[in-house]
Design a protein around this motif. Structure first.
Motif, PDB file in Angstrom:
ATOM      1  N   THR A  50       0.854  -8.911  12.501  1.00  0.00           N
ATOM      2  CA  THR A  50       0.880  -7.476  12.791  1.00  0.00           C
ATOM      3  C   THR A  50       1.933  -7.150  13.833  1.00  0.00           C
ATOM      4  OG1 THR A  50      -1.491  -7.382  12.321  1.00  0.00           O
ATOM      5  CG2 THR A  50      -0.543  -5.533  13.525  1.00  0.00           C
ATOM      6  N   THR A  77       0.841  -1.186   0.000  1.00  0.00           N
ATOM      7  CA  THR A  77       0.000   0.000   0.000  1.00  0.00           C
ATOM      8  C   THR A  77       0.887   1.250   0.000  1.00  0.00           C
ATOM      9  OG1 THR A  77      -1.803   1.142   1.133  1.00  0.00           O
ATOM     10  CG2 THR A  77      -0.127   0.142   2.518  1.00  0.00           C
ATOM     11  N   GLU A  96      -3.771  -8.375   7.722  1.00  0.00           N
ATOM     12  CA  GLU A  96      -5.045  -9.081   7.593  1.00  0.00           C
ATOM     13  C   GLU A  96      -5.283  -9.511   6.151  1.00  0.00           C
ATOM     14  OE1 GLU A  96      -7.388  -6.832  11.277  1.00  0.00           O
ATOM     15  OE2 GLU A  96      -7.727  -6.229   9.184  1.00  0.00           O
ATOM     16  N   GLU A  97      -4.933  -8.641   5.198  1.00  0.00           N
ATOM     17  CA  GLU A  97      -5.089  -9.020   3.789  1.00  0.00           C
ATOM     18  C   GLU A  97      -4.208 -10.212   3.428  1.00  0.00           C
ATOM     19  OE1 GLU A  97      -4.367  -5.730   1.256  1.00  0.00           O
ATOM     20  OE2 GLU A  97      -5.916  -4.449   2.133  1.00  0.00           O
ATOM     21  N   ALA A 128      -3.313 -13.278  11.875  1.00  0.00           N
ATOM     22  CA  ALA A 128      -3.163 -11.878  11.488  1.00  0.00           C
ATOM     23  C   ALA A 128      -2.571 -11.040  12.621  1.00  0.00           C
ATOM     24  CB  ALA A 128      -4.525 -11.329  11.069  1.00  0.00           C
ATOM     25  N   ARG A 174      -1.448  -3.253  10.035  1.00  0.00           N
ATOM     26  CA  ARG A 174      -2.461  -4.215  10.477  1.00  0.00           C
ATOM     27  C   ARG A 174      -3.390  -4.592   9.333  1.00  0.00           C
ATOM     28  NH1 ARG A 174      -6.861  -3.255  15.386  1.00  0.00           N
ATOM     29  NH2 ARG A 174      -7.939  -5.259  15.109  1.00  0.00           N
ATOM     30  N   ARG A 175      -3.782  -3.602   8.531  1.00  0.00           N
ATOM     31  CA  ARG A 175      -4.668  -3.894   7.410  1.00  0.00           C
ATOM     32  C   ARG A 175      -3.961  -4.795   6.393  1.00  0.00           C
ATOM     33  NH1 ARG A 175      -5.172  -1.178   2.824  1.00  0.00           N
ATOM     34  NH2 ARG A 175      -4.075   0.639   3.641  1.00  0.00           N
ATOM     35  N   LEU A 176      -2.688  -4.518   6.142  1.00  0.00           N
ATOM     36  CA  LEU A 176      -1.937  -5.361   5.205  1.00  0.00           C
ATOM     37  C   LEU A 176      -1.788  -6.782   5.741  1.00  0.00           C
ATOM     38  CD1 LEU A 176       0.938  -3.026   3.943  1.00  0.00           C
ATOM     39  CD2 LEU A 176      -1.110  -3.760   2.721  1.00  0.00           C
ATOM     40  N   ARG A 232       4.876  -4.425  13.370  1.00  0.00           N
ATOM     41  CA  ARG A 232       4.972  -3.279  14.278  1.00  0.00           C
ATOM     42  C   ARG A 232       6.332  -3.231  14.960  1.00  0.00           C
ATOM     43  NH1 ARG A 232       3.820  -3.136  19.521  1.00  0.00           N
ATOM     44  NH2 ARG A 232       2.753  -5.159  19.417  1.00  0.00           N
ATOM     45  N   PHE A 256      -1.048   1.082  11.936  1.00  0.00           N
ATOM     46  CA  PHE A 256      -2.449   0.940  11.537  1.00  0.00           C
ATOM     47  C   PHE A 256      -2.545   0.410  10.110  1.00  0.00           C
ATOM     48  CE2 PHE A 256      -6.424   2.611   9.779  1.00  0.00           C
ATOM     49  CZ  PHE A 256      -7.322   2.141  10.713  1.00  0.00           C
ATOM     50  N   ALA A 257      -1.725   0.969   9.223  1.00  0.00           N
ATOM     51  CA  ALA A 257      -1.702   0.462   7.844  1.00  0.00           C
ATOM     52  C   ALA A 257      -1.142  -0.954   7.787  1.00  0.00           C
ATOM     53  CB  ALA A 257      -0.872   1.403   6.965  1.00  0.00           C
ATOM     54  N   HIS A 279      -3.041 -12.473   5.474  1.00  0.00           N
ATOM     55  CA  HIS A 279      -3.535 -13.680   6.144  1.00  0.00           C
ATOM     56  C   HIS A 279      -4.739 -14.261   5.413  1.00  0.00           C
ATOM     57  CE1 HIS A 279      -5.660 -15.904   9.459  1.00  0.00           C
ATOM     58  NE2 HIS A 279      -4.443 -16.397   9.558  1.00  0.00           N
TER      59      HIS A 279
END
Length: 538
Positions: free
Chosen positions: A324, A257, A278-279, A320, A274-276, A328, A271-272, A281
């Motif tokens: 993350t 991203t 999850e995607e 996920a 975490r979204r990556l 982090r 925060f970004a 996973h």
């Protein structure tokens, strides 16, 4: 099947080193890191998960309760466990190692895996490679040890001894080590408990060494102990975690991203991330895959950063949340720690904003089905028992619950040591040393808390006495003691045992092994003409 040459860089006691460095304390103060409360309750105690060398010399050990540790060392500095801090502080060490070898993997904070074949040829030898790595890390102010061997486990254990295992000799080097040593090869702290339980199970089944485990047929291990057993079996044989690819490997999966506006704080970038995560996973789960490596790539306004983390596939891969966490930790290492080192201040350091973040799952393979094993921790019995013991120990204190450990000795009683439950203390007498004059195998199944007085009689009903020349007054025909009596159908001995006879506390006695007519086996001891029942055989 063959293993690749792997170099492992290990910084001893890294959680303590990172905590002391972050707190600004001297590295020579006695310190220990406390883990989370056992059982998660607010009234449960906390135990030591890592200690410094100075604290160990004062008697502090991993697994000790907080009060026990403070009793052993009143000057002990207690620090909280913090995975993010450990990873952040480890980034300078990884950067220093990367100046010597490219393509390293972070197994966990404090442990790096590096390809050794090409690097050793470049630097002249594997020993020269190890010396270069140690020198590079020393410039960061930390001491490390480097080991080189075939396979992950052999390399990790070699690093703990600062040794190089010649090619093809890893299996022999591992054969005599205990199965509990497998825990040192675990990269994910969440899998440590499962590996400890499996090692305990194998020990109870008679598989005491890695050589015992390696001698089993691979198919039988896979059928009875599942994926974890296959992982341990390969490591015990000096091989890598995964077998060589026998078909076309799956393509690596990646997500990325652009950050607009650029992220200049760790929480915004996380925060970004975490979204990556999850995607990524979702992609792995949707295709039924698991990955062994996670590559994290970040592009800032000043350049590109990249780091490769090893994940743990034996527990079914990372979820996920755990993906993350690793991203982090790495972002904190890049942004916070790097900025602090550039500016030398903890106020508002200048951080190069992140403009792009990417995650890639590498070394992907079909995820194994995690089915319950025939034996093992899946039944949950061991977990429930351990939780109950933790609660009882919390009520009674550290000495209120004792566990049995084997140690060196010549008779059955001296080979047993009682230690506080959960304490990982070294035995007072190593069990792997030779003990001349020790009782022959098999060892008795039950050692009585206190020896019971007994009489050993011959066929005429007279007491059997063994003199100083080991001559018996008659053959044992029957045994009488407090809990019963029985006729002797077979016997072995007498076995003489004289310990520290030159001191006032020395002992001289003889042992006799007898089998009674009801099938029971007894271990008898005669001291100064008096017989006692010491232990029972199954």
């Amino acid at each position: 099947m063959s293993a690749t040459r792997t170099a492992v860089l290990w910084v001893p006691d890294w959680p303590v080193v990172a905590a002391l460095t972050t707190a600004g304390l001297d590295a020579h103060v006695p310190a220990a890191v406390l883990g989370a409360r056992s059982g998660g309750g607010t009234r449960a105690g906390r135990s030591v998960v890592a200690t410094s060398a100075v604290a160990r010399t004062a008697g502090v050990r991993r697994g000790m309760r907080r009060r026990q540790a403070q009793e052993a060392c009143p000057d002990l500095v207690l620090l909280d466990a913090d995975d993010a801090r450990d990873a952040r502080a480890f980034e300078p060490v990884a950067l220093a190692a990367e100046t010597v070898v490219a393509g390293l993997e972070v197994a966990r904070p404090g442990l790096l895996l590096l390809p050794a074949d090409g690097a050793a040829r470049y630097h002249g030898s594997e020993r020269a490679l190890a010396e270069r790595l140690v020198a590079a890390v020393a410039e960061t102010g930390h001491e490390c040890q480097v080991g080189v061997a075939d396979g992950l486990l052999a390399a990790v254990l070699a690093a703990r001894e600062d040794a190089v295992v010649p090619p093809g000799e890893s299996a022999a080097a591992l054969a005599g080590r205990g199965v509990g040593e497998l825990v040192h090869a675990v990269c994910d702290p969440g899998v440590v408990a499962a590996v400890r339980e499996a090692a305990g199970l194998w020990w109870r089944l008679g598989l005491h060494t890695l050589g015992d485990l390696a001698a089993l047929p691979p198919a039988s291990v896979a059928a009875r102990f599942g994926e974890l057993g296959t992982w341990a079996h390969r490591l015990a044989r000096g091989l890598d975690e995964r077998p060589p690819a026998r078909r076309r490997p799956e393509a690596d999966l990646a997500v990325a991203t652009d950050l607009d506006p650029p992220a200049d704080r760790v929480d915004v970038a996380a925060f970004a991330a975490r979204r990556l995560a999850e995607e990524l996973h979702v992609l792995l789960v949707g295709r039924g895959l698991a990955c062994s490596r996670l590559r994290i790539t970040a592009r800032t306004t000043e350049g590109e950063l990249e780091r490769l983390w090893r994940t743990e596939a034996v527990a079914g891969g990372l979820d996920a949340a755990r993906l993350t966490d690793r991203v982090r930790w790495q972002l904190e290492g890049w942004l916070t720690d790097a900025a602090l080192r550039r500016t030398g201040t903890g106020g508002s350091p200048h951080v190069a904003p992140l403009v792009h973040l990417a995650l890639a799952a590498e070394d992907v393979a079909p995820a194994g089905t995690h089915q319950p094993s025939l034996w093992g921790p899946d039944a949950g019995g061991d977990t429930r028992a351990r939780q109950a013991l933790d609660r009882v120990q919390g009520l009674l204190g550290g000495q209120g619950v004792l566990a049995v450990r084997l140690q060196g000795g010549r008779d059955a009683r001296s080979r047993v040591a009682l230690v506080p439950y959960g304490e990982e203390a070294e035995p007072a007498r190593p069990a792997d040393r030779p003990w001349p004059g020790a009782l022959p195998s098999p060892a008795p199944a039950t050692v009585l808390p206190e020896p019971l007085p007994a009489r050993v009689l011959d066929a005429a009903g007279r007491d059997v006495v063994v003199d100083a020349r080991l001559a018996a007054s008659g053959d044992p025909a029957s045994v009488r003691w407090e809990h019963g009596a029985g006729a002797v159908t077979d016997w072995a001995g007498p076995w003489p045992l004289a310990e520290r006879w030159w001191t006032d506390g020395g002992t001289r006695r003889v042992h006799l092994q007898v089998v009674l007519d009801d099938g029971r086996g007894l271990l008898l001891a005669q001291t100064a003409g008096t017989w006692t029942v010491e232990a029972c055989y199954d």
